[in-house]
Design an enzyme around this catalytic site. Structure first.
Site, short mmCIF file in Angstrom:
data_model
loop_
_atom_site.label_atom_id
_atom_site.label_comp_id
_atom_site.label_asym_id
_atom_site.label_seq_id
_atom_site.Cartn_x
_atom_site.Cartn_y
_atom_site.Cartn_z
N LYS A 1 0.84 -1.20 0.00
CA LYS A 1 0.00 0.00 0.00
C LYS A 1 0.88 1.25 0.00
O LYS A 1 1.60 1.49 0.96
CB LYS A 1 -0.90 0.04 1.23
N GLU B 1 10.43 1.50 10.03
CA GLU B 1 11.30 2.66 9.79
C GLU B 1 10.47 3.90 10.08
O GLU B 1 9.56 4.24 9.32
CB GLU B 1 11.77 2.67 8.33
N CYS C 1 12.97 11.94 6.18
CA CYS C 1 13.16 11.51 7.58
C CYS C 1 14.59 11.75 8.05
O CYS C 1 14.84 11.83 9.25
CB CYS C 1 12.80 10.03 7.72
N GLU D 1 9.08 15.90 15.72
CA GLU D 1 9.37 15.92 14.28
C GLU D 1 8.40 16.87 13.57
O GLU D 1 7.18 16.72 13.70
CB GLU D 1 9.23 14.51 13.72
P1 NDP Z 1 2.13 7.78 8.18
O1 NDP Z 1 2.58 6.99 9.34
O2 NDP Z 1 0.96 8.68 8.34
O3 NDP Z 1 1.78 6.85 6.95
C1 NDP Z 1 2.69 5.91 6.38
C2 NDP Z 1 1.91 4.86 5.64
O4 NDP Z 1 1.14 4.10 6.59
C3 NDP Z 1 0.89 5.43 4.65
O5 NDP Z 1 0.79 4.56 3.55
C4 NDP Z 1 -0.37 5.44 5.47
O6 NDP Z 1 -1.52 5.48 4.69
C5 NDP Z 1 -0.23 4.14 6.23
N1 NDP Z 1 -1.02 4.03 7.45
C6 NDP Z 1 -1.60 5.02 8.18
N2 NDP Z 1 -2.26 4.50 9.25
C7 NDP Z 1 -2.08 3.15 9.20
C8 NDP Z 1 -2.49 2.06 10.02
N3 NDP Z 1 -3.23 2.24 11.12
N4 NDP Z 1 -2.12 0.82 9.67
C9 NDP Z 1 -1.36 0.62 8.59
N5 NDP Z 1 -0.94 1.60 7.75
C10 NDP Z 1 -1.30 2.86 8.06
O7 NDP Z 1 3.41 8.56 7.69
P2 NDP Z 1 3.48 9.65 6.56
O8 NDP Z 1 2.98 9.06 5.28
O9 NDP Z 1 2.89 10.90 7.11
O10 NDP Z 1 5.05 9.80 6.38
C11 NDP Z 1 5.81 10.68 7.13
C12 NDP Z 1 6.51 9.93 8.24
O11 NDP Z 1 7.31 8.89 7.71
C13 NDP Z 1 7.45 10.83 9.00
O12 NDP Z 1 7.33 10.59 10.38
C14 NDP Z 1 8.82 10.37 8.52
O13 NDP Z 1 9.86 10.60 9.44
C15 NDP Z 1 8.59 8.91 8.31
N6 NDP Z 1 9.60 8.37 7.41
C16 NDP Z 1 10.54 7.53 7.92
C17 NDP Z 1 11.56 7.05 7.12
C18 NDP Z 1 12.57 6.09 7.64
O14 NDP Z 1 13.21 5.42 6.82
N7 NDP Z 1 12.79 5.97 8.93
C19 NDP Z 1 11.66 7.45 5.70
C20 NDP Z 1 10.59 8.32 5.28
C21 NDP Z 1 9.60 8.76 6.12
P3 NDP Z 1 -2.23 6.91 4.39
O15 NDP Z 1 -1.20 7.80 3.80
O16 NDP Z 1 -3.28 6.55 3.44
O17 NDP Z 1 -2.72 7.38 5.71
#
Ligand code: NDP
Length: 480
Positions: free
Chosen positions: A173, A248, A282, A384
């Site tokens: 997803k 991550e 990130c 963050e």
């Molecule tokens: P989210 O945690 O909001 O979403 C990440 C993914 O998880 C999306 O596809 C989202 O779908 C999905 N998701 C949301 N809720 C659920 C759930 N309950 N169960 C399963 N999947 C779910 O993060 P963001 O998309 O806002 O990304 C930003 C974050 O990602 C920042 O905190 C950043 O630091 C982190 N990040 C970390 C990295 C690393 O390598 N450590 C690299 C890049 C980013 P939907 O978008 O449809 O809500």
């Protein structure tokens, strides 16, 4: 209007519900397409097709599996311009960045793991005169891969490439905010001849589709990149089912600048590590810590160069910062700037939304923002923000700056600028982060472990770590 479809069992299909969500171009601030509002019924179909494809894919000769993944990489390269444009429109990032970083990295991910899988070896342990142990590694089954919106195709492929290369079949997803390149990728998978059901992409909301993937009893492992709060929910769902988890998560990374650094390099790279991709990486160094004797000079130069950065239409060649991914996220970033003011911070530049002239007049742009005068332990320095906002603080000693660097719940990455080699190693050793860069930033060798400590995650991606994550080991002991 661009209509995105799910990719299930080798077909591009409508969601079971027939419902769609709006897909917004953040630089324009308006809807330009739709994506499936899928639910657990679609996830069920995707898992079933992944299970059905598993026996064929997991036992396919390695070279044959690799050749399909390499064909996908070649198709990404063929369509690089189209994919870069789609990424920029969907996410808001400068087209130039998508063309030079995101898309080349997506094909590199596919190629890296396609070829790596052919070099994996298993181990044996001899008990002298008594027995021989050999350890096999078999793919774990159906894997769930969930990726965020900041580097959409880059991080999507970073997960599915090792999963597929290891022999797993996948239900994936992408973020609901940036689904377009994953959709285009599904078309490339069909063209490359990826067998039906090996990869399934279900679009929709995280708390519906993502949650259904995590909760599905026939999905054996979850590889997730996203926010720490979401990571906690995922861990809570998956733990009672004893699923294998790779998380991550977020970061609040220190960028430590000692007075003996190469000043020009430190400033130039710090501009990148602060504002690349609108600060929506990130690994961005959002807490800049500068040794006091260099503090004033650094702040002046850094602010002057920040003011020169061009914020605007992502499709313009000289744009350095595009739009933030959504109105909601822009408002979150702006609310943190307000918080910083309440906490006593002084805004040296930026600090507000920008209105860009022309077609982007309603886009979600925020000026690159530099804040000084804040305490290390205030919320602005602890949470963050994930936008074009950095704080700069002075420090007096090595011990003090190590304390500041570690004073945070996150532990993803850190950057250290110094020409003193001994100090560089000494400080690197004491910082509790999974990734340390000395005199550079975002220099990535895909063979190295990638991931964070503390609230920045569990497990590591990259190199063998990602390939072995998607496998189960089994030891066989043979008595001689
Ligand atoms: P989210 O945690 O909001 O979403 C990440 C993914 O998880 C999306 O596809 C989202 O779908 C999905 N998701 C949301 N809720 C659920 C759930 N309950 N169960 C399963 N999947 C779910 O993060 P963001 O998309 O806002 O990304 C930003 C974050 O990602 C920042 O905190 C950043 O630091 C982190 N990040 C970390 C990295 C690393 O390598 N450590 C690299 C890049 C980013 P939907 O978008 O449809 O809500």
């Amino acid at each position: 209007m661009e209509k995105i479809l799910n990719y299930i069992n080798g077909q591009l299909v409508e969601p079971t519900s027939g419902k769609y969500l709006e897909n917004v171009n953040p630089a324009i601030g308006s809807v330009y397409g739709s994506l499936p509002d899928s639910d657990s019924g679609d996830v069920q179909k995707a898992v079933q097709s992944a299970q059905a494809a598993y026996p064929l894919w997991s036992t396919m000769p390695l070279s044959k599996r690799a050749s399909v993944l390499l064909a996908i990489a070649d198709l990404i390269d063929r369509d690089a311009d189209l994919l870069a444009l789609a990424e920029s429109v969907d996410q808001g990032k400068p087209l130039k960045l998508a063309r030079t970083v995101d898309i080349p990295r997506a094909s590199a991910n596919m190629r890296f793991y396609a070829t790596a899988s052919m070099h994996m070896s298993s181990e044996s342990h001899v008990m002298e005169g008594e027995a021989i142990n050999y350890t096999t590694r078999t793919p774990i089954g159906v894997a769930g891969c969930i990726s965020p919106w900041n580097l959409p195709l880059y991080l999507f492929t970073w997960k599915i490439a090792p999963a597929l290369a290891a022999g797993c079949t996948v239900v994936a997803k992408p973020s609901e905010l940036t689904p377009m390149t994953a959709f285009l990728f599904s078309k490339l998978c069909i063209e490359a001849g990826l067998p039906a059901g090996v990869l399934n992409i279900v679009h929709g909301l995280g708390n519906k589709v993502g949650q259904a993937i995590v909760a599905h009893p026939n999905v054996s492992a979850i590889s997730f990149t996203g926010g720490t709060v979401t990571g906690k929910t995922i861990a809570a769902t998956a733990a009672p089912m004893f699923k294998k988890l790779s998380l991550e998560l977020g970061g609040k990374n220190p960028n430590i600048i000692f007075a003996d650094c190469d000043f020009e390099q430190a400033v130039t790279t710090s501009i990148n590590s602060s504002f690349s991709n609108q600060g929506e990486i990130c690994l961005c160094g959002s807490r800049i810590l500068v040794e006091r004797s260099l503090y004033e000079k650094f702040v002046n130069e850094f602010v002057n160069r920040t003011k020169e950065l061009i914020v605007g239409d992502p499709l313009e060649e000289n744009t350095r910062l595009g739009a933030l991914v959504s109105e909601l996220h822009m408002n979150k970033v702006l609310s943190y700037i307000e918080l910083a003011k309440q906490e006593g911070g002084q805004i040296l530049c930026g600090g507000k939304r920008i209105t860009v002239s022309g077609r982007c007049a309603k886009g979600y742009f925020v000026a690159p923002t530099v804040i000084v005068g804040l305490d290390q332990y205030c919320r602005t320095n602890q949470e963050e923000i994930f936008g074009p906002v950095v704080t700069i603080m002075p420090f007096d000693s090595e011990d003090e700056v190590i304390g500041y660097a570690n004073s945070n719940a996150y532990g993803l990455s850190a950057t250290i600028w110094t020409e003193n080699l001994k100090r560089a190693h000494r400080v690197a050793h004491q910082i509790k982060s999974g990734i340390i860069w000395i005199n550079c930033w975002l220099l990535r060798d895909l063979r190295t472990p990638f991931g964070g400590m503390k609230q920045s995650g569990v497990g590591r991606e990259g190199g063998w770590e990602a390939l072995t994550f998607f496998t189960e080991s089994k030891n066989v002991c043979v008595k001689l």
